[in-house]
Design a protein around this motif. Structure first.
Motif, PDB file in Angstrom:
ATOM      1  N   GLU A   1     -17.305   1.999   4.970  1.00 54.00           N
ATOM      2  CA  GLU A   1     -17.930   2.781   6.033  1.00 54.00           C
ATOM      3  C   GLU A   1     -17.817   2.116   7.397  1.00 54.00           C
ATOM      4  OE1 GLU A   1     -21.716   5.751   6.372  1.00 54.00           O
ATOM      5  OE2 GLU A   1     -21.777   4.137   4.925  1.00 54.00           O
ATOM      6  N   ASP A   2     -17.747   0.794   7.429  1.00 53.56           N
ATOM      7  CA  ASP A   2     -17.645   0.103   8.718  1.00 53.56           C
ATOM      8  C   ASP A   2     -16.237  -0.378   9.022  1.00 53.56           C
ATOM      9  OD1 ASP A   2     -20.364   0.368   9.325  1.00 53.56           O
ATOM     10  OD2 ASP A   2     -20.831  -1.259   7.956  1.00 53.56           O
ATOM     11  N   GLY A   3     -15.253   0.036   8.221  1.00 55.56           N
ATOM     12  CA  GLY A   3     -13.888  -0.389   8.498  1.00 55.56           C
ATOM     13  C   GLY A   3     -13.043  -0.435   7.246  1.00 55.56           C
ATOM     14  N   THR A   4     -11.735  -0.600   7.448  1.00 58.33           N
ATOM     15  CA  THR A   4     -10.799  -0.539   6.331  1.00 58.33           C
ATOM     16  C   THR A   4     -10.710  -1.844   5.544  1.00 58.33           C
ATOM     17  OG1 THR A   4      -8.972  -1.108   7.834  1.00 58.33           O
ATOM     18  CG2 THR A   4      -9.404   1.228   7.463  1.00 58.33           C
ATOM     19  N   SER A   5     -11.288  -2.924   6.063  1.00 57.92           N
ATOM     20  CA  SER A   5     -11.263  -4.181   5.322  1.00 57.92           C
ATOM     21  C   SER A   5     -11.933  -4.026   3.974  1.00 57.92           C
ATOM     22  CB  SER A   5     -11.968  -5.287   6.113  1.00 57.92           C
ATOM     23  OG  SER A   5     -11.217  -5.691   7.207  1.00 57.92           O
ATOM     24  N   GLY A   6     -13.128  -3.456   3.967  1.00 55.76           N
ATOM     25  CA  GLY A   6     -13.851  -3.263   2.718  1.00 55.76           C
ATOM     26  C   GLY A   6     -13.115  -2.336   1.774  1.00 55.76           C
ATOM     27  N   ALA A   7     -12.431  -1.329   2.317  1.00 55.47           N
ATOM     28  CA  ALA A   7     -11.658  -0.410   1.481  1.00 55.47           C
ATOM     29  C   ALA A   7     -10.552  -1.148   0.740  1.00 55.47           C
ATOM     30  CB  ALA A   7     -11.066   0.705   2.348  1.00 55.47           C
ATOM     31  N   ALA A   8      -9.850  -2.034   1.441  1.00 55.08           N
ATOM     32  CA  ALA A   8      -8.814  -2.842   0.801  1.00 55.08           C
ATOM     33  C   ALA A   8      -9.411  -3.748  -0.262  1.00 55.08           C
ATOM     34  CB  ALA A   8      -8.068  -3.666   1.853  1.00 55.08           C
ATOM     35  N   ALA A   9     -10.572  -4.351   0.045  1.00 53.92           N
ATOM     36  CA  ALA A   9     -11.202  -5.265  -0.909  1.00 53.92           C
ATOM     37  C   ALA A   9     -11.616  -4.544  -2.187  1.00 53.92           C
ATOM     38  CB  ALA A   9     -12.402  -5.945  -0.254  1.00 53.92           C
ATOM     39  N   HIS A  10     -12.172  -3.336  -2.071  1.00 54.41           N
ATOM     40  CA  HIS A  10     -12.516  -2.563  -3.270  1.00 54.41           C
ATOM     41  C   HIS A  10     -11.267  -2.283  -4.108  1.00 54.41           C
ATOM     42  CE1 HIS A  10     -16.410  -1.383  -1.242  1.00 54.41           C
ATOM     43  NE2 HIS A  10     -16.800  -1.645  -2.477  1.00 54.41           N
ATOM     44  N   THR A  11     -10.172  -1.998  -3.441  1.00 51.47           N
ATOM     45  CA  THR A  11      -8.927  -1.713  -4.158  1.00 51.47           C
ATOM     46  C   THR A  11      -8.383  -2.966  -4.828  1.00 51.47           C
ATOM     47  OG1 THR A  11      -8.459   0.022  -2.528  1.00 51.47           O
ATOM     48  CG2 THR A  11      -6.627  -0.705  -3.926  1.00 51.47           C
ATOM     49  N   SER A  12      -8.431  -4.103  -4.143  1.00 56.40           N
ATOM     50  CA  SER A  12      -7.970  -5.360  -4.729  1.00 56.40           C
ATOM     51  C   SER A  12      -8.761  -5.692  -5.985  1.00 56.40           C
ATOM     52  CB  SER A  12      -8.100  -6.505  -3.715  1.00 56.40           C
ATOM     53  OG  SER A  12      -7.187  -6.357  -2.653  1.00 56.40           O
ATOM     54  N   GLY A  13     -10.080  -5.509  -5.933  1.00 61.18           N
ATOM     55  CA  GLY A  13     -10.897  -5.771  -7.111  1.00 61.18           C
ATOM     56  C   GLY A  13     -10.549  -4.852  -8.265  1.00 61.18           C
ATOM     57  N   THR A  14     -10.273  -3.581  -7.960  1.00 59.52           N
ATOM     58  CA  THR A  14      -9.893  -2.630  -9.005  1.00 59.52           C
ATOM     59  C   THR A  14      -8.571  -3.022  -9.641  1.00 59.52           C
ATOM     60  OG1 THR A  14     -11.083  -0.861  -7.851  1.00 59.52           O
ATOM     61  CG2 THR A  14      -9.422  -0.200  -9.474  1.00 59.52           C
ATOM     62  N   VAL A  15      -7.626  -3.480  -8.843  1.00 56.26           N
ATOM     63  CA  VAL A  15      -6.344  -3.950  -9.392  1.00 56.26           C
ATOM     64  C   VAL A  15      -6.586  -5.062 -10.417  1.00 56.26           C
ATOM     65  CG1 VAL A  15      -4.171  -5.114  -8.846  1.00 56.26           C
ATOM     66  CG2 VAL A  15      -4.999  -3.274  -7.373  1.00 56.26           C
ATOM     67  N   LEU A  16      -7.502  -5.968 -10.117  1.00 61.86           N
ATOM     68  CA  LEU A  16      -7.807  -7.061 -11.048  1.00 61.86           C
ATOM     69  C   LEU A  16      -8.310  -6.526 -12.381  1.00 61.86           C
ATOM     70  CD1 LEU A  16      -9.602  -9.495  -8.582  1.00 61.86           C
ATOM     71  CD2 LEU A  16      -7.457  -9.974  -9.778  1.00 61.86           C
ATOM     72  N   LEU A  17      -9.176  -5.514 -12.368  1.00 63.94           N
ATOM     73  CA  LEU A  17      -9.699  -4.954 -13.616  1.00 63.94           C
ATOM     74  C   LEU A  17      -8.587  -4.316 -14.442  1.00 63.94           C
ATOM     75  CD1 LEU A  17     -13.049  -3.312 -12.418  1.00 63.94           C
ATOM     76  CD2 LEU A  17     -12.639  -5.629 -13.261  1.00 63.94           C
ATOM     77  N   LEU A  18      -7.692  -3.583 -13.771  1.00 59.24           N
ATOM     78  CA  LEU A  18      -6.571  -2.961 -14.479  1.00 59.24           C
ATOM     79  C   LEU A  18      -5.637  -4.024 -15.043  1.00 59.24           C
ATOM     80  CD1 LEU A  18      -5.707  -0.032 -12.027  1.00 59.24           C
ATOM     81  CD2 LEU A  18      -7.185   0.022 -14.029  1.00 59.24           C
ATOM     82  N   GLN A  19      -5.389  -5.065 -14.261  1.00 58.92           N
ATOM     83  CA  GLN A  19      -4.526  -6.150 -14.736  1.00 58.92           C
ATOM     84  C   GLN A  19      -5.128  -6.844 -15.949  1.00 58.92           C
ATOM     85  OE1 GLN A  19      -4.124  -8.475 -11.130  1.00 58.92           O
ATOM     86  NE2 GLN A  19      -2.106  -7.619 -10.678  1.00 58.92           N
TER      87      GLN A  19
END
Length: 875
Positions: free
Chosen positions: A326-344
């Motif tokens: 909500e306050d910027g795209t940094s957090g959006a990228a971080a949520h995606t990076s964490g999700t990649v880890l779960l899938l991996q």
């Protein structure tokens, strides 16, 4: 003659400058847009860093060595990229004209793109993964956060940060936020829960803007690198973009995740120059093909106004995904990076410890995304909003294929589509070789996706957006046609006929590598499905507050009926008889209680019930006393709750210490265990929200005494105020005053029934008035506060203390008024001046180093005249 001489001088000066400018202009095609706008860098006489992309690194090194070119090679990267240090004129005169030089650029200054605000892991269904697959925590995986260094003492990733020489020397709260979003351990509070709470973290300085060495990713086992930063609008395929494409090719299990940027309101540059609110990704490195670029949404899935949009410089679709930030795209990228880890982690555990190909994870994420905004892909929302749960479901069900093709070859896959399918979606992704730097089109190997219905032979092509540099064209919805730009292609069919389908992947033009490998993900969403997304069993609903409920629904029906139960479903209370299903959310004012609860939605006679969740307030843990051998914690009683569980921070995570029925605990010999929190126990197996975890030594409470303050009031009254942490075992409290005979009691409070005490001293003495608090405990133990003083001027304008003063100490000088042109002078008994000190403030600390022990006479002179005298003993 003078005029001729002047003309010659001008020619001597300007001809070389013109020649230099001509040389630079000739080789404009080798310069990045940044350098084309800043050609003055080539006249800089001091060394600076350049990026030189070569067609042959060995030829470049040989040339630099044999010609003795004043260049220092700092780093070497894949794709012929050299990071060098040199003076601008050297690059201009000796480098640009060489045939092996393809491209020259300079590093830019990166900047972070977020200050974390609202916590919400339900929009992207991360909480649903945590609830249904508790074993997926990112364990045995490592994520690198490329920017400044996080606070490595943060308890949310205690003992999981890997220190390396790559880290920046600058510590940043932004980096700490990113680490918390990706892999926070929920030690501080529930909002400190990361997507992958067991993953290890490391960091890499983003100063170079280039990927780390290939050996670094392998040495530390890094499978995801998060990049939540940007530079300016840079619409070209730079050396950094090529380097990131090559980085993933050379590390097939690695994924780089970038924020799209917070410049969505800016006017584009490069091929899309002059177009407002489009094509404004922040950095040429975000033009890479093989990375994932993520834009930001609010809690309702709407693209944030400042989230940077596509297309990429050559018309490719960017960003690929959007996620909460909500306050910027940094957090959006971080949520995606964490999700990649779960899938991996899931894939790795199912495939003998092997990481999944990055193309597979990317296509699974894209294929499972929830479509937002304009139907189909678009330059604002990409392929849609990250849906971690749906992505994981596709991986678990193995709804994917892998293959490879060469030019003019085709690979096919059979796909049965069941009846009652609301939408069929198929996505193709391949990791394309790095393109030539500054190329007008980044695609190297061109594959084509088609979907064929076996019974009818009907064929569908992927959705393609118009890349024309006209705002009306960029906003057009996607159409079905051959894609000649993107490395991700997607086909969707609404309400497809049941039966057999065939997926075709053609190698239209595979010019590099012989064969191009690829991954395909598919999804058949069934009709009339409903799923709760918030709350789940692991979520916390705030009592007495508005809570945002979430669900997904594929019903065509408009409304449902919403109810809640606080007694395990024995009775239900209606919240909304007609809840609109299409938004996927509504607000609920939860009752002011601490209880387990259920929600249910009834749609067309079908009932969909949530997991059992908890409603609770947030406790506040306070410190009663902090003594050398023990500490006391206490908290308020919650109505209806008779049991509380105390937690202590262990080696990595919070660990239960004890369960009790009281609202306080005395911790004996706490040692190095500093962090504690408390949770209300609702049932033997369910707890409410834990309180904020506190370090009991940092709460401003000493051994019982929390505060003791004194101040001068009305110019003649001393006000004394004290606060204690608890009344437990306190027999009496006394205010004491220092006199010539020692400390004397002023006022005693007994019994002690309050935490706050105050009194007035109307008998101030001229000079220093010193006080302390005395606490008497029931066991006879006495506790004193630190002394506090009031300085009271009656007959004098100056106070000088302590007296006697140690030779190694300081002599304090207090002035009633702001001193002007005043000096303190010290004389020994022989009348010799031994010290002079200018007084500039009302409180001065005068050092006495070098003086011998003895009696000294003090004189203060103001404007050259004697203003005050006394004497002091130095020991």
């Amino acid at each position: 003659m003078k005029r001729i001489g002047l003309l010659l001088l001008i020619l001597i000066i300007t001809v070389p400058m013109v020649q230099a400018q001509q040389r630079i202009t000739i080789y404009n095609h080798k310069l990045s847009p940044v350098l084309q706008k800043n050609k003055n860098l080539f006249s800089e006489k001091k060394e600076q860093v350049f990026w030189i992309v070569t067609s042959n690194v060995d030829s470049a090194k040989t040339y630099f060595r044999t010609k003795q070119v004043a260049i220092r090679i700092l780093q070497e990267h894949a794709g012929g990229l050299l990071v060098v240090s040199a003076k601008g004129p050297i690059i201009d005169s000796l480098v640009l004209n060489q045939p092996f030089v393809r491209f020259v650029d300079v590093p830019r200054q990166p900047h972070e793109e977020l200050a974390v605000g609202t916590f919400d892991n339900s929009l992207n269904t991360i909480n649903l993964v945590h609830s249904k697959y508790a074993q997926l925590t990112g364990t045995n995986l490592v994520v690198s956060v490329k920017e400044n260094k996080p606070d490595t003492t943060d308890i949310d990733y205690k003992a999981r940060y890997i220190s390396t020489p790559l880290s920046s020397n600058l510590i940043s709260s932004h980096a700490s936020y990113m680490c918390t979003i990706i892999a926070g351990g929920e030690n501080s509070f529930y909002t400190g829960s990361g997507v992958a709470p067991a993953a290890s973290l490391t960091s890499s300085n983003f100063a170079t803007l280039l990927p780390d060495g290939e050996n670094i990713y392998k040495q530390y086992g890094i499978s995801v690198q998060n990049h939540s930063y940007g530079t300016g609008l840079e619409n070209y395929y730079g050396a950094d973009a090529a380097a990131y494409d090559a980085s993933i090719i050379n590390n097939p299990g690695l994924l780089h995740v970038f924020s799209s940027g917070n410049s969505g309101n800016l006017t584009s540059t490069g091929p899309y120059a002059g177009i407002n609110n489009m094509s404004n990704l922040t950095g040429s490195f975000k033009m890479a093909k093989n990375i994932i670029t993520v834009g930001a949404t609010d809690s309702f899935g709407n693209v944030a106004y400042l989230s940077s949009r596509g297309p990429a410089y050559d018309g490719r679709l960017k960003p690929e995904l959007i996620a909460f930030g909500e306050d910027g795209t940094s957090g959006a990228a971080a949520h995606t990076s964490g999700t990649v880890l779960l899938l991996q982690q899931y894939y790795k555990e199912k495939h003998g410890g092997t990481l999944p190909p990055s193309s597979l994870i990317k296509t699974i994420l894209v294929n499972s995304a929830d479509d937002r905004g304009t139907k189909g892909p678009d330059y604002q929302a990409g392929y849609g909003s990250l849906n971690a749960y749906k992505a994981l479901q596709g991986l678990i069900a193995e709804q994917y294929f892998s293959g490879s093709v060469a030019t003019n070859t085709t690979q096919t896959f059979s796909l049965p589509v069941p009846a009652n399918t609301r939408q069929l979606k198929v996505t193709l992704c391949w990791m394309d070789p790095a393109a030539v730097v500054n190329t007008p089109k980044a695609l190297v190997n061109d594959l084509d996706l088609e979907l064929v219905e076996n019974n009818t032979g009907k064929t569908w092509q992927p959705w393609v957006l118009s890349p024309a540099p006209i705002i009306d064209s960029l906003l057009l919805p996607a159409v079905r046609k051959k894609d000649t730009l993107n490395t991700v292609e997607q086909i969707t069919i609404d309400n497809p006929s049941p039966g057999g389908y065939t997926i075709r992947v053609k190698g239209f033009s595979v010019t590099a590598g012989g064969n191009q490998s690829f991954s395909i993900a598919w999804l058949a969403d069934a009709a009339d499905q409903f799923q709760w997304q918030f709350p789940t069993a692991v979520d916390y609903v705030k009592s007495g507050e508005n809570n945002l409920l979430r669900w997904s629904s594929s019903f065509n029906t408009t409304n449902g009926s919403l109810e809640y139960s606080l007694n395990k479903g024995l009775t239900w209370q209606t919240m909304e008889n007609t809840t609109t299903l299409s938004p996927g959310h509504t607000y609920w004012q939860a009752p002011d209680t601490c209880s387990t609860a259920l929600l249910r939605m009834t749609v067309n006679g079908q009932v969909f019930t949530t997991d059992t969740f908890t409603i609770s307030p947030v406790l506040q843990v306070k410190v009663g006393f902090n003594c050398p051998d023990s500490a006391m914690l206490f908290w308020d009683h919650i109505p209806g709750i008779n049991t509380y569980r105390v937690y202590r921070l262990g080696s990595k995570y919070l660990e239960p210490l004890t369960t009790l029925t009281d609202t306080s605990i005395i911790i004996r010999q706490p040692g190095n265990n500093l962090w504690y929190t408390v949770a209300p126990v609702i049932t033997p197996t369910r707890e409410g929200t834990k309180a904020y975890t506190i370090n009991y030594q940092l709460q401003g409470v000493d051994c019982y005494i929390k505060n003791f303050l004194v101040e001068l009031e009305n110019g003649n009254t001393g006000m004394l105020m004290a606060e204690i942490g608890t009344t437990l075992n306190v027999k009496s409290l006394t205010f004491e005053k220092l006199t010539s005979g020692g400390y004397e009691p002023l006022q005693t409070f007994q019994p002690v029934s309050s935490l706050f005490f105050n009194m007035a001293d109307n008998n101030l003495v001229d000079g220093v008035n010193t006080y302390r608090v005395k606490l008497l405990l029931n066991n006879g133990m006495v506790i004193y506060s630190n002394p506090q003083s009031i300085y009271y001027f009656i007959t004098t304008r100056y106070l000088i203390f302590p007296n006697p003063v140690k030779v190694t100490g300081y002599l304090s000088v207090l002035s009633k008024e702001e001193p002007e042109n005043s000096y303190l002078l010290l004389y020994n008994t022989l009348g010799q001046q031994v010290l002079q000190y200018r007084l500039q403030q009302t409180v001065e600390m005068v050092p006495l180093s070098g003086l011998k022990s003895g009696i000294y006479f003090v004189m203060i002179k103001k404007n050259g005249k004697k203003d005050f005298t006394t004497k002091v003993m130095v020991q």
